[in-house]
Design a protein around this motif. Structure first.
Motif, PDB file in Angstrom:
ATOM      1  N   SER A  47      14.199   6.232 -46.856  1.00  0.00           N
ATOM      2  CA  SER A  47      14.344   5.402 -48.060  1.00  0.00           C
ATOM      3  C   SER A  47      13.042   4.664 -48.373  1.00  0.00           C
ATOM      4  N   SER A  75      22.855   9.870 -52.814  1.00  0.00           N
ATOM      5  CA  SER A  75      23.223   9.433 -51.470  1.00  0.00           C
ATOM      6  C   SER A  75      24.715   9.575 -51.250  1.00  0.00           C
ATOM      7  N   SER A 116      13.520   9.593 -35.678  1.00  0.00           N
ATOM      8  CA  SER A 116      14.750  10.367 -35.584  1.00  0.00           C
ATOM      9  C   SER A 116      15.195  10.530 -34.139  1.00  0.00           C
ATOM     10  N   ARG A 149      19.806   7.712 -36.089  1.00  0.00           N
ATOM     11  CA  ARG A 149      19.844   8.178 -37.476  1.00  0.00           C
ATOM     12  C   ARG A 149      19.590   7.049 -38.466  1.00  0.00           C
ATOM     13  N   ILE A 201      18.766   1.388 -47.474  1.00  0.00           N
ATOM     14  CA  ILE A 201      18.863   2.071 -48.768  1.00  0.00           C
ATOM     15  C   ILE A 201      19.080   1.025 -49.854  1.00  0.00           C
ATOM     16  N   GLU A 256      25.021   4.973 -43.502  1.00  0.00           N
ATOM     17  CA  GLU A 256      24.052   5.004 -42.398  1.00  0.00           C
ATOM     18  C   GLU A 256      22.939   3.978 -42.422  1.00  0.00           C
ATOM     19  N   SER A 257      22.717   3.301 -43.534  1.00  0.00           N
ATOM     20  CA  SER A 257      21.602   2.352 -43.487  1.00  0.00           C
ATOM     21  C   SER A 257      21.665   1.328 -44.605  1.00  0.00           C
ATOM     22  N   GLN A 314      20.376  12.121 -47.502  1.00  0.00           N
ATOM     23  CA  GLN A 314      20.738  12.337 -46.097  1.00  0.00           C
ATOM     24  C   GLN A 314      20.349  13.720 -45.578  1.00  0.00           C
ATOM     25  N   ILE A 350      16.952   7.214 -41.542  1.00  0.00           N
ATOM     26  CA  ILE A 350      17.293   7.006 -42.950  1.00  0.00           C
ATOM     27  C   ILE A 350      16.449   5.872 -43.530  1.00  0.00           C
TER      28      ILE A 350
END
Length: 503
Positions: A369, A387, A357, A361, A412, A408-409, A348, A365
């Motif tokens: 990844s 992470s 970006s 966010r 990942i 956040e994602s 991050q 991310i």
């Protein structure tokens, strides 16, 4: 054989002529139109823009398009495509296609022609990169950013170097089978079931088979769980195994150790070194930082530092790296030092390209990844990326992490080959300590604290490493020992002997 390369020294004051061989281009095109099957040898590598003469590139492109449609490519079938081509008209019109097929002997040297055309195109690309480097370095009208220019130049040079390497990614089933057998043989010879690079911890190796080439491994945990400590331990163990195997005369290709690149975006290089020294000298890292050590401790520290001086562990503590800059630096380390493991602490803190970006966010991310997974495949090394986890963990009664907690994602989880979670029950039990009872407190206060102390004793120094995802095998967990004083993870004695029974 191809004609000599046209690279004549220019007269004083003139611009150098770019390397090319138009005759080789013409001969190759003629051979292709005589026997279309020749294209199978190089069409995945040789592209239309590799031709110096633009009209030759367009003819080559037309030939490939015809072949893609399973149609014959010869002067007759290609003629309609070049009726209105102005450059072709200067060469005599579509009749030029027939002229190219005039030398049937060119078929014999077609592969050599293709190789030379590709090599000369690479030389021209190098010239272009060099000129652009010079122009940007001389231009001070905009913001002066030499580091940014160096990184951009390295990216450009690497693109030239890796162009055409995609053909190596296509393998016959026989080749793929031999590679699989070699991996199995390596695991057998290692004596510990290792098919990848060692983590230095037998219980983890037994569960995931080590860190595999081209894999993205995510190591996640809430703050205070010890994920950086575990990553540092693994990096040190891997590098130390490399040194030992080298001293024992084991070939690098057969070693289960590796040289390590550690990108630390949170801690400085000296802080990471302090942790490793604490682990190896047995001195508290806090005592090292504050200088609370005696002469004997200092001698142990000096001995540990001398032993680790040649450790192939390269630390980059540049803050605020973009994923592009990290990939550039990783390629450089791979080229210069042949690193076999990349550690990123933590995901991050990386930045995206700037395009995504600006949106949100989550997309940034996702880009990061994907970039880390691409880097693992590109350099054929495992990438261990740390992470953070979302605060949702703290809201549950059972605070063991799960895949949905990755912050956040969801990309990942998607991009990772293995997802590991560090969980220490001790951290949460310690935070629930009741007020220490005094002599005059009632029996309940003493009983509550005694119950807490008994619970704390059960979990003290224990850690669970949860395998939340694994493409190569089963999920589950392994139990580890954690010595907070020197930030060291190790195998629990019972598990090291009996193995992981968690499945």
């Amino acid at each position: 054989m191809p004609d000599p390369i046209r690279l004549v020294a220019p007269p004083p004051g003139a611009t150098a002529e770019l390397p090319h061989n138009v005759e080789a281009e013409a001969a190759l095109l003629g051979a292709l139109m005589i026997d279309n099957r020749i294209a199978e040898d190089f069409q995945t590598r040789l592209k239309p823009d590799h031709f110096f003469e633009p009209v030759h590139g367009r003819i080559y492109d037309a030939i490939l398009r015809q072949l893609d449609r399973n149609m014959i490519a010869n002067p007759v079938t290609l003629r309609p495509m070049f009726e209105g081509d102005e450059t072709m008209r200067e060469l005599g019109g579509p009749a030029y296609l027939a002229q190219l097929t005039g030398n049937s002997a060119a078929i014999i040297g077609a592969r050599d022609f293709a190789t030379q055309i590709y090599d000369l195109a690479q030389l021209r690309a190098l010239v272009s990169v060099g000129r652009e480097m010079v122009d940007k370095a001389l231009d001070t009208s905009e913001e002066v950013n030499p580091k940014g220019q160096i990184e951009a130049a390295e990216v450009a040079l690497y693109k030239v170097a890796e162009e055409g390497e995609a053909e190596g990614s296509v393998k016959t089933f026989g080749q793929a089978t031999r590679m699989a057998v070699e991996i199995a043989e390596r695991a057998l010879n290692s004596g510990s079931g290792l098919s990848g690079i060692t983590t230095g911890l037998d219980t983890i190796n037994a569960k995931i088979g080590g860190l595999h080439h081209s894999d993205l491994v995510i190591l996640a945990g809430r703050p205070g769980m010890g994920k950086t400590a575990l990553a540092t331990n693994i990096a040190f163990n891997t590098a130390r195994r490399w040194v030992r195997d080298e001293e024992d005369g084991i070939e690098p290709a057969k070693s289960v150790g590796a040289k390590v690149a550690f990108f630390s975006l949170e801690m400085s290089a000296d802080q990471l070194a302090t942790r490793i020294l604490a682990e190896n000298s047995g001195i508290s890292s806090e005592a090292l930082r504050m200088g609370k050590i005696g002469q004997q401790d200092f001698r142990n520290l000096a001995r540990a530092a001398a032993d680790l001086e040649t450790l192939p562990l390269f630390i980059d503590d540049t803050p605020g790296l973009t994923i592009a800059a990290l990939r550039t630096r990783a390629r450089r380390l791979k080229r210069r030092h042949q690193i076999g493991l990349i550690v990123v602490d933590y995901l991050q803190l990386l930045q995206g390209s700037g395009r995504s970006s600006n949106d949100n966010r989550v997309q940034e991310i996702s880009e990061i990844s994907r970039g880390l997974k691409t880097l693992a495949k590109e350099l054929n090394v495992p990438v261990l990326a740390l992470s953070q986890l979302s605060r949702a963990v703290e809201q549950r009664e059972d605070k063991r992490p799960q895949l949905s907690d990755l912050r956040e994602s969801g990309s990942i989880e998607q991009d990772a080959d293995i997802v590991l979670f560090v969980y220490r029950e001790e951290y949460y039990v310690a935070s629930r300590e009741p007020k220490r009872p005094g002599e005059l407190d009632d029996a309940k206060a003493h009983d509550d604290h005694a119950k807490w102390a008994a619970e704390m004793e059960k979990v003290f120094g224990r850690c669970e490493l949860i395998v939340g995802k694994q493409r190569h095998g089963a999920t589950g967990k392994v139990n580890l020992k954690f010595e907070a004083k020197i930030t060291r993870f190790s195998d629990l004695a019972d598990e090291a002997y009996y193995g992981d029974r968690q499945g």
